[in-house]
Design a protein around this motif. Structure first.
Motif, PDB file in Angstrom:
ATOM      1  N   UNK A  99       0.839  -1.209   0.000  1.00 31.80           N
ATOM      2  CA  UNK A  99       0.000   0.000   0.000  1.00 31.80           C
ATOM      3  C   UNK A  99       0.870   1.254   0.000  1.00 31.80           C
ATOM      4  N   UNK A 100       2.019   1.193   0.684  1.00 31.81           N
ATOM      5  CA  UNK A 100       2.926   2.351   0.668  1.00 31.81           C
ATOM      6  C   UNK A 100       3.407   2.656  -0.752  1.00 31.81           C
ATOM      7  N   UNK A 123       0.716   4.374  -2.531  1.00 30.35           N
ATOM      8  CA  UNK A 123       0.645   5.768  -2.072  1.00 30.35           C
ATOM      9  C   UNK A 123       1.685   6.626  -2.798  1.00 30.35           C
ATOM     10  N   UNK A 124       2.889   6.095  -2.931  1.00 29.27           N
ATOM     11  CA  UNK A 124       3.931   6.830  -3.662  1.00 29.27           C
ATOM     12  C   UNK A 124       3.501   7.012  -5.111  1.00 29.27           C
ATOM     13  N   UNK A 184       0.991   9.791  -5.446  1.00 31.06           N
ATOM     14  CA  UNK A 184       1.624  11.110  -5.319  1.00 31.06           C
ATOM     15  C   UNK A 184       2.763  11.313  -6.328  1.00 31.06           C
ATOM     16  N   UNK A 235      -7.796  -0.248  -2.550  1.00 26.20           N
ATOM     17  CA  UNK A 235      -7.046   0.727  -1.763  1.00 26.20           C
ATOM     18  C   UNK A 235      -6.727   1.951  -2.624  1.00 26.20           C
ATOM     19  N   UNK A 263      -8.295   3.092  -5.260  1.00 29.78           N
ATOM     20  CA  UNK A 263      -9.513   3.866  -5.546  1.00 29.78           C
ATOM     21  C   UNK A 263      -9.947   4.682  -4.329  1.00 29.78           C
ATOM     22  N   UNK A 264      -9.925   4.030  -3.167  1.00 32.51           N
ATOM     23  CA  UNK A 264     -10.335   4.722  -1.934  1.00 32.51           C
ATOM     24  C   UNK A 264      -9.440   5.916  -1.644  1.00 32.51           C
ATOM     25  N   UNK A 265      -8.130   5.686  -1.743  1.00 31.97           N
ATOM     26  CA  UNK A 265      -7.184   6.767  -1.431  1.00 31.97           C
ATOM     27  C   UNK A 265      -7.270   7.900  -2.453  1.00 31.97           C
ATOM     28  N   UNK A 320      -9.874   8.914  -3.982  1.00 30.78           N
ATOM     29  CA  UNK A 320     -11.042   9.739  -3.671  1.00 30.78           C
ATOM     30  C   UNK A 320     -10.738  10.757  -2.573  1.00 30.78           C
ATOM     31  N   UNK A 321     -10.076  10.280  -1.531  1.00 28.06           N
ATOM     32  CA  UNK A 321      -9.769  11.194  -0.417  1.00 28.06           C
ATOM     33  C   UNK A 321      -8.761  12.254  -0.866  1.00 28.06           C
ATOM     34  N   UNK A 322      -7.759  11.826  -1.612  1.00 26.18           N
ATOM     35  CA  UNK A 322      -6.741  12.765  -2.101  1.00 26.18           C
ATOM     36  C   UNK A 322      -7.385  13.832  -2.993  1.00 26.18           C
ATOM     37  N   UNK A 373     -10.409  14.961  -2.773  1.00 26.05           N
ATOM     38  CA  UNK A 373     -11.117  15.908  -1.895  1.00 26.05           C
ATOM     39  C   UNK A 373     -10.126  16.866  -1.226  1.00 26.05           C
ATOM     40  N   UNK A 374      -9.026  16.315  -0.749  1.00 25.21           N
ATOM     41  CA  UNK A 374      -8.021  17.154  -0.077  1.00 25.21           C
ATOM     42  C   UNK A 374      -7.442  18.196  -1.027  1.00 25.21           C
ATOM     43  N   UNK A 375      -7.304  17.821  -2.287  1.00 28.07           N
ATOM     44  CA  UNK A 375      -6.689  18.739  -3.252  1.00 28.07           C
ATOM     45  C   UNK A 375      -7.578  19.947  -3.550  1.00 28.07           C
ATOM     46  N   UNK A 430     -14.603  17.988   6.043  1.00 33.15           N
ATOM     47  CA  UNK A 430     -13.244  17.493   5.845  1.00 33.15           C
ATOM     48  C   UNK A 430     -12.249  18.280   6.697  1.00 33.15           C
ATOM     49  N   UNK A 490       2.366  16.858   2.980  1.00 34.47           N
ATOM     50  CA  UNK A 490       2.335  16.265   1.638  1.00 34.47           C
ATOM     51  C   UNK A 490       1.253  16.911   0.769  1.00 34.47           C
ATOM     52  N   UNK A 507      -0.427  19.959   1.202  1.00 28.32           N
ATOM     53  CA  UNK A 507      -0.494  21.414   1.020  1.00 28.32           C
ATOM     54  C   UNK A 507       0.868  22.100   0.949  1.00 28.32           C
ATOM     55  N   UNK A 553       7.728  12.599   0.274  1.00 26.29           N
ATOM     56  CA  UNK A 553       7.808  11.782   1.477  1.00 26.29           C
ATOM     57  C   UNK A 553       9.245  11.754   2.015  1.00 26.29           C
ATOM     58  N   UNK A 568       5.306   7.405   5.166  1.00 23.93           N
ATOM     59  CA  UNK A 568       4.284   6.820   4.289  1.00 23.93           C
ATOM     60  C   UNK A 568       3.180   6.153   5.104  1.00 23.93           C
ATOM     61  N   UNK A 613      -0.709   7.032   5.115  1.00 23.97           N
ATOM     62  CA  UNK A 613      -1.683   5.990   4.772  1.00 23.97           C
ATOM     63  C   UNK A 613      -2.787   5.940   5.824  1.00 23.97           C
ATOM     64  N   UNK A 635      -5.096   9.006   5.608  1.00 23.80           N
ATOM     65  CA  UNK A 635      -6.080   8.929   4.519  1.00 23.80           C
ATOM     66  C   UNK A 635      -7.156   7.892   4.817  1.00 23.80           C
ATOM     67  N   UNK A 645     -11.073   8.743   5.295  1.00 22.48           N
ATOM     68  CA  UNK A 645     -12.101   8.105   4.479  1.00 22.48           C
ATOM     69  C   UNK A 645     -13.176   7.454   5.347  1.00 22.48           C
ATOM     70  N   UNK A 675     -19.661  13.091  -1.053  1.00 23.09           N
ATOM     71  CA  UNK A 675     -18.773  12.502  -2.049  1.00 23.09           C
ATOM     72  C   UNK A 675     -18.783  10.983  -1.953  1.00 23.09           C
ATOM     73  N   UNK A 725     -19.322   5.666  -4.149  1.00 19.26           N
ATOM     74  CA  UNK A 725     -19.554   4.290  -3.730  1.00 19.26           C
ATOM     75  C   UNK A 725     -21.044   4.030  -3.635  1.00 19.26           C
TER      76      UNK A 725
END
Lengths: 77, 199
Positions: free
Chosen positions: A7-8, A11-12, A15, A39, A41-43, A45-47, A49-51, B131, B149, B151, B156, B171, B175, B178, B182, B192, B197
Protein backbone atom coordinates in the motif's frame (compact mmCIF):
# COMPACT_ATOMS: atom_id res chain seq x y z
CA UNK A 1 10.99 -12.03 -10.50
CA UNK A 2 7.77 -10.10 -9.98
CA UNK A 3 7.98 -7.48 -7.28
CA UNK A 4 5.23 -7.45 -4.69
CA UNK A 5 3.87 -3.95 -4.17
CA UNK A 6 2.55 -2.66 -0.88
CA UNK A 7 0.00 0.00 0.00
CA UNK A 8 2.93 2.35 0.67
CA UNK A 9 4.08 1.81 -2.92
CA UNK A 10 0.58 2.62 -4.18
CA UNK A 11 0.64 5.77 -2.07
CA UNK A 12 3.93 6.83 -3.66
CA UNK A 13 2.36 6.07 -7.05
CA UNK A 14 -0.67 8.24 -6.26
CA UNK A 15 1.62 11.11 -5.32
CA UNK A 16 3.77 10.58 -8.42
CA UNK A 17 6.84 9.62 -6.47
CA UNK A 18 7.46 6.35 -8.29
CA UNK A 19 9.80 5.80 -11.24
CA UNK A 20 8.57 5.13 -14.78
CA UNK A 21 9.53 1.47 -14.37
CA UNK A 22 7.65 1.20 -11.09
CA UNK A 23 4.60 2.86 -12.64
CA UNK A 24 4.39 0.16 -15.30
CA UNK A 25 4.68 -2.63 -12.74
CA UNK A 26 2.22 -1.05 -10.31
CA UNK A 27 -0.33 -0.48 -13.07
CA UNK A 28 -0.02 -4.15 -14.06
CA UNK A 29 -0.47 -5.20 -10.43
CA UNK A 30 -3.57 -3.03 -10.02
CA UNK A 31 -5.20 -4.92 -12.89
CA UNK A 32 -5.34 -8.23 -11.02
CA UNK A 33 -4.89 -7.37 -7.33
CA UNK A 34 -8.39 -6.45 -6.17
CA UNK A 35 -7.38 -5.43 -2.65
CA UNK A 36 -4.66 -3.12 -3.85
CA UNK A 37 -6.98 -1.69 -6.51
CA UNK A 38 -9.66 -0.98 -3.89
CA UNK A 39 -7.05 0.73 -1.76
CA UNK A 40 -5.94 2.78 -4.76
CA UNK A 41 -9.51 3.87 -5.55
CA UNK A 42 -10.33 4.72 -1.93
CA UNK A 43 -7.18 6.77 -1.43
CA UNK A 44 -7.61 8.53 -4.76
CA UNK A 45 -11.04 9.74 -3.67
CA UNK A 46 -9.77 11.19 -0.42
CA UNK A 47 -6.74 12.77 -2.10
CA UNK A 48 -9.04 14.37 -4.67
CA UNK A 49 -11.12 15.91 -1.90
CA UNK A 50 -8.02 17.15 -0.08
CA UNK A 51 -6.69 18.74 -3.25
CA UNK A 52 -9.78 20.95 -3.44
CA UNK A 53 -8.90 22.65 -0.18
CA UNK A 54 -6.49 25.54 -0.30
CA UNK A 55 -5.07 27.94 2.24
CA UNK A 56 -4.04 31.45 1.35
CA UNK A 57 -1.50 33.60 3.14
CA UNK A 58 -2.94 37.09 3.77
CA UNK A 59 -1.83 39.67 1.19
CA UNK A 60 -1.30 42.26 3.92
CA UNK A 61 1.31 40.09 5.64
CA UNK A 62 3.01 39.25 2.36
CA UNK A 63 3.29 42.94 1.52
CA UNK A 64 4.74 43.71 4.98
CA UNK A 65 7.41 41.09 4.43
CA UNK A 66 8.30 42.34 0.96
CA UNK A 67 8.49 45.88 2.33
CA UNK A 68 10.82 44.73 5.08
CA UNK A 69 13.04 43.01 2.51
CA UNK A 70 13.17 46.14 0.36
CA UNK A 71 14.09 48.22 3.40
CA UNK A 72 17.08 45.95 4.00
CA UNK A 73 18.21 46.24 0.39
CA UNK A 74 21.80 47.39 0.05
CA UNK A 75 22.43 49.80 -2.78
CA UNK A 76 25.83 49.46 -4.37
CA UNK A 77 27.39 52.55 -6.00
CA UNK B 1 10.17 17.74 -15.49
CA UNK B 2 11.13 20.68 -13.28
CA UNK B 3 8.22 22.62 -11.85
CA UNK B 4 9.89 26.00 -12.31
CA UNK B 5 12.36 27.28 -14.89
CA UNK B 6 14.47 28.85 -12.16
CA UNK B 7 14.93 26.72 -9.07
CA UNK B 8 14.80 27.99 -5.48
CA UNK B 9 18.56 27.76 -4.97
CA UNK B 10 19.18 30.09 -7.90
CA UNK B 11 16.57 32.52 -6.61
CA UNK B 12 18.19 32.56 -3.17
CA UNK B 13 21.59 33.25 -4.77
CA UNK B 14 20.12 36.07 -6.85
CA UNK B 15 18.41 37.52 -3.80
CA UNK B 16 21.60 37.47 -1.76
CA UNK B 17 23.24 39.38 -4.61
CA UNK B 18 20.55 42.06 -4.36
CA UNK B 19 17.75 40.94 -6.70
CA UNK B 20 14.54 41.79 -4.83
CA UNK B 21 12.44 40.24 -7.60
CA UNK B 22 13.99 36.88 -6.80
CA UNK B 23 12.71 37.11 -3.24
CA UNK B 24 9.25 38.09 -4.44
CA UNK B 25 9.21 34.95 -6.58
CA UNK B 26 10.26 32.83 -3.60
CA UNK B 27 7.47 34.40 -1.57
CA UNK B 28 4.90 33.70 -4.25
CA UNK B 29 5.99 30.09 -4.49
CA UNK B 30 5.99 29.30 -0.80
CA UNK B 31 3.94 31.83 1.19
CA UNK B 32 0.84 29.62 1.40
CA UNK B 33 2.79 26.56 2.43
CA UNK B 34 4.66 28.39 5.18
CA UNK B 35 1.41 29.92 6.43
CA UNK B 36 -0.24 26.51 6.46
CA UNK B 37 2.66 24.95 8.36
CA UNK B 38 2.52 27.61 11.07
CA UNK B 39 -1.26 27.49 11.24
CA UNK B 40 -1.06 23.77 11.77
CA UNK B 41 0.95 24.27 14.93
CA UNK B 42 -0.64 27.34 16.49
CA UNK B 43 -4.27 26.86 15.40
CA UNK B 44 -4.85 30.60 15.52
CA UNK B 45 -5.01 32.67 12.38
CA UNK B 46 -3.84 35.95 13.84
CA UNK B 47 -0.97 34.39 15.72
CA UNK B 48 -0.03 32.51 12.54
CA UNK B 49 0.08 35.80 10.64
CA UNK B 50 2.48 37.30 13.21
CA UNK B 51 4.67 34.22 13.19
CA UNK B 52 4.70 34.05 9.40
CA UNK B 53 5.99 37.62 9.31
CA UNK B 54 8.59 36.79 11.96
CA UNK B 55 9.62 33.67 10.01
CA UNK B 56 10.29 35.53 6.78
CA UNK B 57 12.06 38.38 8.58
CA UNK B 58 14.36 35.86 10.21
CA UNK B 59 14.96 34.21 6.82
CA UNK B 60 15.64 37.60 5.18
CA UNK B 61 18.13 38.54 7.90
CA UNK B 62 19.88 35.19 7.57
CA UNK B 63 20.17 35.46 3.81
CA UNK B 64 21.12 39.14 3.75
CA UNK B 65 23.85 38.62 6.34
CA UNK B 66 25.39 35.79 4.31
CA UNK B 67 24.62 33.15 6.95
CA UNK B 68 22.34 31.09 4.70
CA UNK B 69 23.73 27.59 4.42
CA UNK B 70 22.77 26.07 1.08
CA UNK B 71 22.76 22.46 2.17
CA UNK B 72 19.11 21.67 1.99
CA UNK B 73 16.15 23.06 0.10
CA UNK B 74 14.69 26.49 0.75
CA UNK B 75 11.14 25.36 1.57
CA UNK B 76 11.96 22.80 4.28
CA UNK B 77 14.44 25.31 5.71
CA UNK B 78 11.95 28.14 6.02
CA UNK B 79 9.16 25.84 7.19
CA UNK B 80 11.48 24.64 9.93
CA UNK B 81 12.09 28.27 11.00
CA UNK B 82 8.34 28.81 11.19
CA UNK B 83 7.77 25.60 13.07
CA UNK B 84 10.50 26.41 15.61
CA UNK B 85 9.15 29.93 16.14
CA UNK B 86 5.69 28.50 16.75
CA UNK B 87 7.04 26.01 19.29
CA UNK B 88 9.09 28.79 20.94
CA UNK B 89 5.95 30.87 21.22
CA UNK B 90 4.19 28.16 23.17
CA UNK B 91 7.25 27.56 25.33
CA UNK B 92 7.32 31.24 26.23
CA UNK B 93 3.62 31.12 26.99
CA UNK B 94 4.30 27.97 29.05
CA UNK B 95 1.74 25.95 27.21
CA UNK B 96 1.84 23.55 24.33
CA UNK B 97 -0.66 23.27 21.48
CA UNK B 98 -1.31 19.62 22.19
CA UNK B 99 -5.03 18.91 22.06
CA UNK B 100 -7.09 21.80 20.83
CA UNK B 101 -10.05 20.11 19.29
CA UNK B 102 -13.05 22.47 19.55
CA UNK B 103 -14.60 22.34 16.09
CA UNK B 104 -11.24 22.73 14.37
CA UNK B 105 -12.36 25.62 12.24
CA UNK B 106 -9.76 28.12 13.42
CA UNK B 107 -6.85 26.32 11.76
CA UNK B 108 -8.41 26.28 8.38
CA UNK B 109 -10.52 29.39 8.50
CA UNK B 110 -8.69 30.87 5.55
CA UNK B 111 -9.32 27.89 3.32
CA UNK B 112 -11.06 28.86 0.15
CA UNK B 113 -13.18 26.84 -2.20
CA UNK B 114 -12.47 26.23 -5.84
CA UNK B 115 -14.85 27.56 -8.43
CA UNK B 116 -17.93 25.39 -8.92
CA UNK B 117 -21.39 25.60 -10.46
CA UNK B 118 -23.95 27.13 -8.11
CA UNK B 119 -25.98 23.93 -7.69
CA UNK B 120 -22.89 22.04 -6.50
CA UNK B 121 -21.58 24.74 -4.24
CA UNK B 122 -23.61 23.86 -1.15
CA UNK B 123 -22.63 20.19 -1.28
CA UNK B 124 -19.01 21.13 -1.78
CA UNK B 125 -19.13 23.57 1.11
CA UNK B 126 -20.60 20.94 3.40
CA UNK B 127 -18.05 18.34 2.33
CA UNK B 128 -15.13 20.71 2.72
CA UNK B 129 -16.33 22.00 6.07
CA UNK B 130 -16.61 18.44 7.32
CA UNK B 131 -13.24 17.49 5.84
CA UNK B 132 -11.51 20.45 7.51
CA UNK B 133 -13.06 19.47 10.79
CA UNK B 134 -12.11 15.81 10.38
CA UNK B 135 -8.49 16.67 9.61
CA UNK B 136 -8.34 18.26 13.05
CA UNK B 137 -9.40 14.98 14.63
CA UNK B 138 -6.44 13.07 13.23
CA UNK B 139 -3.56 12.23 15.57
CA UNK B 140 -0.91 14.98 15.41
CA UNK B 141 1.71 12.85 13.64
CA UNK B 142 -0.74 11.85 10.89
CA UNK B 143 -2.06 15.38 10.53
CA UNK B 144 1.45 16.76 10.21
CA UNK B 145 2.38 14.40 7.37
CA UNK B 146 -0.94 14.93 5.63
CA UNK B 147 -0.55 18.71 5.65
CA UNK B 148 3.08 18.57 4.58
CA UNK B 149 2.33 16.26 1.64
CA UNK B 150 -1.01 17.69 0.57
CA UNK B 151 -0.49 21.41 1.02
CA UNK B 152 3.24 22.01 1.28
CA UNK B 153 4.09 19.76 -1.65
CA UNK B 154 6.92 18.14 0.26
CA UNK B 155 7.94 14.68 -0.95
CA UNK B 156 7.81 11.78 1.48
CA UNK B 157 11.61 11.91 1.55
CA UNK B 158 11.53 15.60 2.53
CA UNK B 159 8.88 14.90 5.16
CA UNK B 160 10.92 12.05 6.59
CA UNK B 161 13.94 14.34 6.88
CA UNK B 162 11.96 17.23 8.33
CA UNK B 163 10.25 15.09 10.95
CA UNK B 164 13.17 12.81 11.77
CA UNK B 165 11.53 9.53 10.76
CA UNK B 166 12.09 6.96 8.01
CA UNK B 167 10.32 7.27 4.65
CA UNK B 168 8.31 4.16 5.48
CA UNK B 169 7.11 5.72 8.73
CA UNK B 170 6.12 8.91 6.90
CA UNK B 171 4.28 6.82 4.29
CA UNK B 172 2.61 4.77 7.01
CA UNK B 173 1.39 7.89 8.80
CA UNK B 174 0.02 9.29 5.55
CA UNK B 175 -1.68 5.99 4.77
CA UNK B 176 -3.40 5.89 8.15
CA UNK B 177 -4.35 9.56 7.86
CA UNK B 178 -6.08 8.93 4.52
CA UNK B 179 -7.71 5.70 5.70
CA UNK B 180 -8.98 7.42 8.84
CA UNK B 181 -10.29 10.38 6.87
CA UNK B 182 -12.10 8.11 4.48
CA UNK B 183 -13.67 6.16 7.34
CA UNK B 184 -14.75 9.37 9.05
CA UNK B 185 -16.16 10.79 5.83
CA UNK B 186 -18.16 7.61 5.37
CA UNK B 187 -19.43 7.68 8.94
CA UNK B 188 -20.54 11.27 8.46
CA UNK B 189 -22.36 10.44 5.23
CA UNK B 190 -20.52 13.10 3.33
CA UNK B 191 -21.87 13.55 -0.16
CA UNK B 192 -18.77 12.50 -2.05
CA UNK B 193 -18.87 9.06 -0.51
CA UNK B 194 -22.33 8.33 -1.85
CA UNK B 195 -21.32 9.54 -5.29
CA UNK B 196 -18.28 7.35 -5.54
CA UNK B 197 -19.55 4.29 -3.73
CA UNK B 198 -23.21 3.74 -4.72
CA UNK B 199 -24.95 1.07 -2.68
Amino acid sequence: MTKIFTQNDVLRYLYKETSVEENIEIEKTLLFDNQLRDFYTDMQDVIDELSKLEIKAPDRIVENILEYSRSKHIHFI
Amino acid sequence: MAKYKVNDSTLVSQYIKGNEGAFEELMNRHKNRVFMAINLVVKDRYLAEDLMQETFIKAINTMKSGRYNEEGKFLPWIVRIGHNLAIDHFRRAKRYPTVIMEDGSSVFNTLKFSEAPVEELQIKKETHKKLKSLIQELPDAQKQVLIMRSYMEMSFKDIAEATGVSINTALGRMRYALINLRKMLGQNNVAYDQNFYPE
